[in-house]
Design a protein around this motif. Sequence first.
Motif, PDB file in Angstrom:
ATOM      1  N   ALA A  93       0.821  -1.096  -0.019  1.00 50.13           N
ATOM      2  CA  ALA A  93       0.047  -0.071  -0.200  1.00 50.13           C
ATOM      3  C   ALA A  93       0.794   1.214  -0.048  1.00 50.13           C
ATOM      4  CB  ALA A  93      -0.994  -0.009   1.380  1.00 50.13           C
ATOM      5  N   SER A  94       0.520   2.183  -0.621  1.00 48.53           N
ATOM      6  CA  SER A  94       1.262   3.452  -0.645  1.00 48.53           C
ATOM      7  C   SER A  94       0.598   4.691  -0.689  1.00 48.53           C
ATOM      8  CB  SER A  94       2.060   3.433  -1.998  1.00 48.53           C
ATOM      9  OG  SER A  94       3.165   4.531  -1.923  1.00 48.53           O
ATOM     10  N   GLU A  95       0.880   5.692   0.034  1.00 46.72           N
ATOM     11  CA  GLU A  95       0.272   7.162   0.073  1.00 46.72           C
ATOM     12  C   GLU A  95       0.305   7.654  -1.478  1.00 46.72           C
ATOM     13  OE1 GLU A  95       2.877   8.815   2.404  1.00 46.72           O
ATOM     14  OE2 GLU A  95       2.128   8.501   4.334  1.00 46.72           O
ATOM     15  N   LYS A  96      -0.920   8.163  -1.693  1.00 41.26           N
ATOM     16  CA  LYS A  96      -1.162   8.874  -2.870  1.00 41.26           C
ATOM     17  C   LYS A  96      -0.832   8.429  -4.204  1.00 41.26           C
ATOM     18  CE  LYS A  96      -0.170  13.191  -0.312  1.00 41.26           C
ATOM     19  NZ  LYS A  96       0.791  14.670  -0.406  1.00 41.26           N
ATOM     20  N   ARG A  97      -0.799   6.934  -4.179  1.00 33.46           N
ATOM     21  CA  ARG A  97      -0.488   5.968  -5.245  1.00 33.46           C
ATOM     22  C   ARG A  97       0.872   6.075  -5.943  1.00 33.46           C
ATOM     23  NH1 ARG A  97      -6.073   6.206  -9.014  1.00 33.46           N
ATOM     24  NH2 ARG A  97      -7.576   5.459  -7.168  1.00 33.46           N
ATOM     25  N   ILE A  98       1.816   6.466  -4.830  1.00 36.46           N
ATOM     26  CA  ILE A  98       3.182   6.512  -5.110  1.00 36.46           C
ATOM     27  C   ILE A  98       3.892   5.149  -5.625  1.00 36.46           C
ATOM     28  CG2 ILE A  98       5.524   7.255  -4.325  1.00 36.46           C
ATOM     29  CD1 ILE A  98       4.370   9.303  -2.665  1.00 36.46           C
ATOM     30  N   THR A  99       4.652   5.062  -6.687  1.00 30.51           N
ATOM     31  CA  THR A  99       4.979   3.707  -7.115  1.00 30.51           C
ATOM     32  C   THR A  99       6.253   3.270  -6.006  1.00 30.51           C
ATOM     33  OG1 THR A  99       4.927   4.222  -9.123  1.00 30.51           O
ATOM     34  CG2 THR A  99       6.374   2.691  -8.884  1.00 30.51           C
ATOM     35  N   VAL A 100       5.983   1.975  -5.490  1.00 36.84           N
ATOM     36  CA  VAL A 100       7.272   1.610  -4.783  1.00 36.84           C
ATOM     37  C   VAL A 100       7.984   0.879  -5.340  1.00 36.84           C
ATOM     38  CG1 VAL A 100       7.280  -0.131  -2.637  1.00 36.84           C
ATOM     39  CG2 VAL A 100       5.281   1.533  -2.461  1.00 36.84           C
ATOM     40  N   GLY A 101       9.321   1.124  -5.138  1.00 37.56           N
ATOM     41  CA  GLY A 101      10.406   0.669  -5.939  1.00 37.56           C
ATOM     42  C   GLY A 101      11.303  -0.131  -4.988  1.00 37.56           C
TER      43      GLY A 101
END
Length: 208
Positions: free
Chosen positions: A147-155
């Motif tokens: 899950a990530s805030e503001k739909r930020i891509t998790v790399g």
Amino acid sequence: MEANKNIATNHIPKHQSRQIPREELKTYPVYPGLPLAQITLVHTAEQLAAALADLQASAVVGFDTESRPTFHPGQKSDGPHLLQLATARHAWLFPVLNHSLPEELKMLLESGKITLIGFETGEDLRRLRERLGVHCASVLDAGTLFASEKRITVGAVQAVARVFGQYLRKSKKVTTSNWSKLPYSDAQLSYAGNDAWVPLQVYLALQG
């Protein structure tokens, strides 16, 4: 690309949704990564056979590609120049020679017998498909497990920090090096091997 139906992902917790600031990341212990001794640049038929045997014995495999960078507006990459695949204990690096990969490797990628685990896989898959005619059958983007805030891509860097509490250092100089030119330096080999190995380690940790 969808995940292999044999691999369950719906039970994996959406681990740590907080985006960790870069300055905070730098305070974490450095992620050790895969040692250079466990990274092989595949040159020979014997190395290819060893790589295929190792990969075929694994249901899930770490995945990435490297391409020579572009520096000018409108300039298109002619990559990928390197394909990286990793099992739990070894990373195999396959240089793209004469715009092709070994036929046995291509068949494995297209068979659906292994699932490729990577980060931000879209561009890698597109280049493999359009440049090399390789249609990977089963792929899971490890970033979608978070899950990530503001739909930020998790790399990879964020994932390692969230799962292992460590900092994955990535050299910009190595990232933007000329991947179309052999031989590679030890720094390039280490970087490329870990780019494939890390997403697999993250996936396996979340599965556990």
